[in-house]
Write an enzyme that holds these catalytic residues in place. Structure first.
Site, PDB file in Angstrom:
ATOM      1  N   GLY A 226       0.817  -1.216   0.000  1.00 22.39           N
ATOM      2  CA  GLY A 226       0.000   0.000   0.000  1.00 22.39           C
ATOM      3  C   GLY A 226       0.843   1.255   0.000  1.00 22.39           C
ATOM      4  N   HIS A 246      11.121  10.825   9.774  1.00 22.48           N
ATOM      5  CA  HIS A 246      12.392  11.536   9.523  1.00 22.48           C
ATOM      6  C   HIS A 246      12.797  11.518   8.048  1.00 22.48           C
ATOM      7  CE1 HIS A 246      15.721   8.182   9.842  1.00 22.48           C
ATOM      8  NE2 HIS A 246      14.745   7.801   9.049  1.00 22.48           N
TER       9      HIS A 246
HETATM   10  C1  LIG Z   1      13.715   4.300   6.333  1.00 24.83           C
HETATM   11  S1  LIG Z   1      12.716   2.990   5.813  1.00 24.83           S
HETATM   12  C2  LIG Z   1      12.113   2.368   7.357  1.00 24.83           C
HETATM   13  C3  LIG Z   1      11.691   0.929   7.288  1.00 24.83           C
HETATM   14  C4  LIG Z   1      11.297   0.335   8.646  1.00 24.83           C
HETATM   15  N1  LIG Z   1      10.224   1.084   9.287  1.00 24.83           N
HETATM   16  C5  LIG Z   1      12.497   0.273   9.536  1.00 24.83           C
HETATM   17  O1  LIG Z   1      12.706   1.177  10.327  1.00 24.83           O
HETATM   18  O2  LIG Z   1      13.268  -0.689   9.406  1.00 24.83           O
HETATM   19  C6  LIG Z   1      11.296   3.828   5.138  1.00 24.83           C
HETATM   20  C7  LIG Z   1      10.241   2.880   4.621  1.00 24.83           C
HETATM   21  O3  LIG Z   1       9.159   3.655   4.109  1.00 24.83           O
HETATM   22  C8  LIG Z   1       8.658   2.979   2.978  1.00 24.83           C
HETATM   23  N2  LIG Z   1       7.900   3.897   2.139  1.00 24.83           N
HETATM   24  C9  LIG Z   1       8.349   5.003   1.468  1.00 24.83           C
HETATM   25  N3  LIG Z   1       7.331   5.574   0.790  1.00 24.83           N
HETATM   26  C10 LIG Z   1       6.237   4.821   1.036  1.00 24.83           C
HETATM   27  C11 LIG Z   1       4.884   4.918   0.611  1.00 24.83           C
HETATM   28  N4  LIG Z   1       4.460   5.915  -0.192  1.00 24.83           N
HETATM   29  N5  LIG Z   1       4.016   3.973   1.038  1.00 24.83           N
HETATM   30  C12 LIG Z   1       4.433   2.956   1.860  1.00 24.83           C
HETATM   31  N6  LIG Z   1       5.689   2.835   2.307  1.00 24.83           N
HETATM   32  C13 LIG Z   1       6.584   3.756   1.888  1.00 24.83           C
HETATM   33  C14 LIG Z   1       9.900   2.457   2.297  1.00 24.83           C
HETATM   34  O4  LIG Z   1       9.618   1.444   1.366  1.00 24.83           O
HETATM   35  C15 LIG Z   1      10.722   1.994   3.497  1.00 24.83           C
HETATM   36  O5  LIG Z   1      10.493   0.653   3.794  1.00 24.83           O
END
Ligand SMILES: C[S@@+](CC[C@H](N)C(=O)[O-])C[C@H]1O[C@@H](n2cnc3c(N)ncnc32)[C@H](O)[C@@H]1O
Length: 341
Positions: A226, A246
């Protein structure tokens, strides 16, 4: 004289820190710590198994030995140390993070830090003409490397979060932007009564079922491909946003918090897991948060925030910050509830 008492020597070590970072990156890519997991090995043996030049590999091992990562054992063999053990790949250590952080795209982006400081613009986009998310969606290898890197960091943080914050009273936890599920798997393993929802981009959650199954929690977790700007599963007891807000500037971070707020029912909590900026003064303990802030400027285009900044961002999203729980890592658990409940 200690190094801190000699400012020039201390500064030189900081300036040349990039050499250590890149040596660690190469060691992680070669999986040296994994190869040393069974005990000390000769350089010739390690060179054969990694396909490296023995003389150059010896120089790398020697340099990393001076940094405390490896140690020369009797018979000209090298052994891993407690620090080196943490450089293993997969679930064993931070190797996947080192592999990602030292890769060319991150280094090229960081080489444009000066551009970001002069203009306020995102360095990665200025170098590559696309955002990190566009690149990772377009290039499956880059996406997988980032997802593995985040999983390595989050596994490390998960235990500390579970010690600091009691998930025991909850029934359902939604991890929003939860990557491939490493954090949620740890939460569900610790609390066998909990059910989970994992939401992330389709190409990211594609890897989640295997990870959740390996952790023995797949039957208690629904996976949702999603968009966290559009909708997240409704009615969970807790919504986790770890290293999400962040990544984004205020307007987008506010939109994400609002999406969560819309899915929450009275009594739900939002748990924002982030490094919280403090100061002034700026003690060395805040170095990870402050440099992560620069990394946000360089890579995704977001920012780290102070407690007050989180409080006002959450307030604008219709949420009331109830407490900030520190952990033994640099991450804190920022808890918020719907302000109307
Ligand atoms: C910095 S990572 C953090 C992942 C996880 N929460 C962790 O801390 O290990 C940011 C996450 O946001 C997700 N993300 C970015 N844009 C998104 C969107 N529009 N919808 C869903 N997830 C998104 C990315 O795929 C990624 O897995």
């Amino acid at each position: 004289m200690s190094e801190h008492a000699d400012p020039r020597r201390h500064l030189l070590r900081l300036i040349n820190g990039f050499r250590i970072s890149q040596a660690l990156h190469v060691a992680a890519v070669l999986r040296l710590s994994d190869h040393l997991a069974g005990g000390p090995r000769t350089v010739a043996d390690l060179a054969a198994v990694t396909g490296c030049d023995p003389h150059a590999l010896h120089r790398l091992l020697r340099a990393l030995a001076t940094a405390g990562v490896y140690a020369e054992a009797p018979g000209g063999r090298f052994a891993s140390t407690a620090i080196g053990d943490e450089l293993r790949g997969g679930a064993e250590g931070l190797g996947d993070w080192a592999a990602f952080a030292g890769a060319a795209s991150m280094w090229h982006a960081w080489s444009a830090l000066g551009h970001s400081i002069r203009t306020g613009e995102n360095a990665f986009a200025s170098v590559y003409g696309e955002s990190v998310w566009e690149q990772r969606a377009r290039d499956p290898a880059a996406g997988a490397a980032f997802d593995a890197a985040m999983a390595a960091l989050s596994r490390h943080v998960a235990e500390a979060v579970l010690e600091a914050y009691d998930f025991g009273a909850l029934s359902t936890v939604a991890d929003v932007g939860g990557g491939n599920g490493a954090l949620l798997a740890a939460v569900l393993r610790r609390h066998p009564h909990l059910r989970g929802h994992l939401l992330d981009q389709p190409q990211v959650v594609a890897a989640a079922p295997a990870l959740l199954a390996a952790a023995g929690v797949a039957d208690r977790c629904e996976v949702h491909p999603g968009d966290l700007f559009v909708a997240v599963p409704a009615g969970a007891d807790a919504y986790v946003l770890k290293s999400i807000l962040h990544d984004w500037p205020d307007e987008a971070a506010l939109a994400i918090a609002r999406t969560c707020r819309n899915a929450m029912r009275p009594g739900s909590v939002l748990l924002v897991l982030e490094r919280v900026l403090t100061g002034p003064p700026y003690p060395p303990a805040d170095l990870p948060a402050a440099f992560s802030d620069l990394n946000m400027l360089v890579a995704p285009g977001g920012q780290e925030r102070t407690r007050d900044e989180y409080e006002s961002l959450l307030r604008a999203a219709g949420l009331r910050m109830t407490r900030v729980v520190p952990t033994t890592t640099e991450f804190s658990v920022i808890e918020a509830v719907p302000s109307t409940s």
